[in-house]
Write an enzyme that holds these catalytic residues in place. Structure first.
Site, PDB file in Angstrom:
ATOM      1  N   GLY A  53       0.806  -1.201   0.000  1.00 44.18           N
ATOM      2  CA  GLY A  53       0.000   0.000   0.000  1.00 44.18           C
ATOM      3  C   GLY A  53       0.845   1.259   0.000  1.00 44.18           C
ATOM      4  O   GLY A  53       1.971   1.268   0.506  1.00 44.18           O
ATOM      5  N   GLY A  55       1.540   5.208   1.260  1.00 50.36           N
ATOM      6  CA  GLY A  55       1.501   5.780   2.597  1.00 50.36           C
ATOM      7  C   GLY A  55       2.694   5.438   3.447  1.00 50.36           C
ATOM      8  O   GLY A  55       2.853   5.968   4.551  1.00 50.36           O
ATOM      9  N   HIS A  56       3.564   4.517   2.940  1.00 53.52           N
ATOM     10  CA  HIS A  56       4.747   4.093   3.692  1.00 53.52           C
ATOM     11  C   HIS A  56       6.034   4.634   3.082  1.00 53.52           C
ATOM     12  O   HIS A  56       7.112   4.112   3.349  1.00 53.52           O
ATOM     13  CB  HIS A  56       4.820   2.565   3.728  1.00 53.52           C
ATOM     14  CG  HIS A  56       3.641   1.909   4.354  1.00 53.52           C
ATOM     15  ND1 HIS A  56       3.269   2.140   5.653  1.00 53.52           N
ATOM     16  CD2 HIS A  56       2.726   1.036   3.848  1.00 53.52           C
ATOM     17  CE1 HIS A  56       2.188   1.421   5.946  1.00 53.52           C
ATOM     18  NE2 HIS A  56       1.829   0.759   4.860  1.00 53.52           N
ATOM     19  N   ASP A 109      -2.133  -8.360   0.792  1.00 50.59           N
ATOM     20  CA  ASP A 109      -0.969  -8.513  -0.085  1.00 50.59           C
ATOM     21  C   ASP A 109      -0.757  -9.972  -0.457  1.00 50.59           C
ATOM     22  O   ASP A 109      -0.471 -10.294  -1.619  1.00 50.59           O
ATOM     23  CB  ASP A 109       0.274  -7.952   0.604  1.00 50.59           C
ATOM     24  CG  ASP A 109       0.203  -6.463   0.816  1.00 50.59           C
ATOM     25  OD1 ASP A 109       0.379  -5.706  -0.149  1.00 50.59           O
ATOM     26  OD2 ASP A 109      -0.049  -6.037   1.961  1.00 50.59           O
ATOM     27  N   HIS A 218       0.366  -0.022  10.375  1.00 56.39           N
ATOM     28  CA  HIS A 218      -0.944   0.490   9.989  1.00 56.39           C
ATOM     29  C   HIS A 218      -1.744   0.885  11.225  1.00 56.39           C
ATOM     30  O   HIS A 218      -2.960   1.067  11.152  1.00 56.39           O
ATOM     31  CB  HIS A 218      -1.723  -0.555   9.188  1.00 56.39           C
ATOM     32  CG  HIS A 218      -1.004  -1.044   7.979  1.00 56.39           C
ATOM     33  ND1 HIS A 218      -0.284  -2.205   7.973  1.00 56.39           N
ATOM     34  CD2 HIS A 218      -0.884  -0.500   6.745  1.00 56.39           C
ATOM     35  CE1 HIS A 218       0.253  -2.373   6.771  1.00 56.39           C
ATOM     36  NE2 HIS A 218      -0.086  -1.355   6.016  1.00 56.39           N
TER      37      HIS A 218
END
Length: 330
Positions: A53, A55-56, A109, A218
């Site tokens: 995802g 955002g990292h 994932d 998360h």
């Protein structure tokens, strides 16, 4: 929740385009999907694909490069990339020697990369998978295959990329990546939540005087909540978990990564790092190399993780190999 952004639905597209605009000499966009490939791949060597995802950042797109991944796929913010995206990037990399998927061990994932692997095999592309599972707080050592992947992705990608660069077979590159994962151990702590673009509330709530020990990237619940403590006390407790899990003892060598989660300053990371080095020296453990950086973040989450890679001569060889991306240099 203030963010420097335009419309929420365009965050991924504009993030990826911004990356390509900055580094177009070395990277290209895969048509129609949120994926990039490194331009300078050797067609006769194994390709490594990573992803997860958004955002990292800089994971995952920032870890495609020389001696690292051949391509990277991005899902929506904190969401797994879809199988079609993974497949298109798989087809875009040089894949005659096979493709190794490396990603964090999260249900979405795993499901989507497994589906992409099946689709790739139907197109006569041979694939393998290594799921990064370094977070010691998320499951017992006996159940390591259930652990989450956090900043340990960096060490596993480094080993895999170096093995692929060395011209090893797909099975051997997979073995080296799996060995690096087996010897990588991380634990994190959160002191303030991050926020997701477009959302009106933080990812979780944490009182100002408390920390979340063992927090996931998360915002997953950690081992326990505790009163805020000094950097030395916090680092000591984190090391207690890591050294037991890694079975590190006097005479061993290790690489250490201090990873900020987004808003943690370099000053804070360096304060924690000096304590890590002090304790490892006292225990007779040699720190072969250290990295203090913010590679695996959660937007502006406050906190950090410590990752330890236990070395042997084989892993040292691949760790020492040259690697380069806009965000990682070795």
């Amino acid at each position: 929740m203030k963010k420097i952004m335009n419309q929420e639905e365009n965050v991924m597209e504009e993030t990826l385009q911004g990356f390509i605009d900055a580094y177009a000499d070395d990277y290209e966009r895969v048509d129609g999907v949120n994926g990039v490939i490194y331009r300078h791949m050797d067609p006769d060597k194994v390709s490594v694909i990573t992803g997860g995802g958004a955002g990292h950042e800089p994971l995952f797109v920032g870890f495609a490069g020389k001696g690292l991944a051949s391509g990277a796929v991005m899902g929506n913010v904190f969401a797994a990339p879809n199988p079609d995206t993974i497949l298109e990037v798989t087809k875009a990399v040089e894949n005659k020697a096979g493709v190794l998927y490396i990603y964090g061990n999260y249900a979405g994932d795993v499901l989507n990369f497994d589906m992409a692997s099946e689709l790739a095999e139907m197109e006569d592309i041979e694939t393998r998978t290594v799921k990064v599972s370094d977070d010691v707080a998320s499951a017992s050592k006996e159940n390591k295959e259930e652990r989450r992947g956090i900043a340990g992705d960096v060490f596993v990608l480094k080993a895999a990329g170096a093995a692929a660069d060395a011209g090893l077979s797909l099975d051997e590159v997979t073995r080296i990546a799996a060995k690096a994962n087996e010897n990588t151990h991380s634990i994190g702590v959160g002191i303030s939540p991050g926020t997701s673009p477009g959302k009106k509330a933080p990812m979780f709530e944490l009182p100002d005087n408390q920390i979340e020990f063992g927090l996931g990237i998360h915002g997953e619940k950690g081992i326990r909540r505790a009163e805020m403590m000094s950097a030395d006390d916090l680092t000591d407790e984190m090391l207690d978990h890591l050294l037991v899990d890694a079975e590190l003892k006097s005479g061993d060598e290790a690489v250490v990564l201090l990873n900020g989660l987004g808003s943690t300053t370099l000053m804070e990371l360096l304060i924690a790092n000096q304590k890590v080095h002090k304790e490892l020296r006292a225990k007779g453990i040699t720190v072969y190399d250290t990295d203090v950086n913010s590679y695996c973040t959660t937007q502006e989450m406050g906190g950090f993780s410590i990752t330890i890679l236990k070395l042997d001569e084989e892993l040292k060889t691949y760790y020492d190999a040259p690697a380069h991306s806009p965000y990682y240099h070795k």
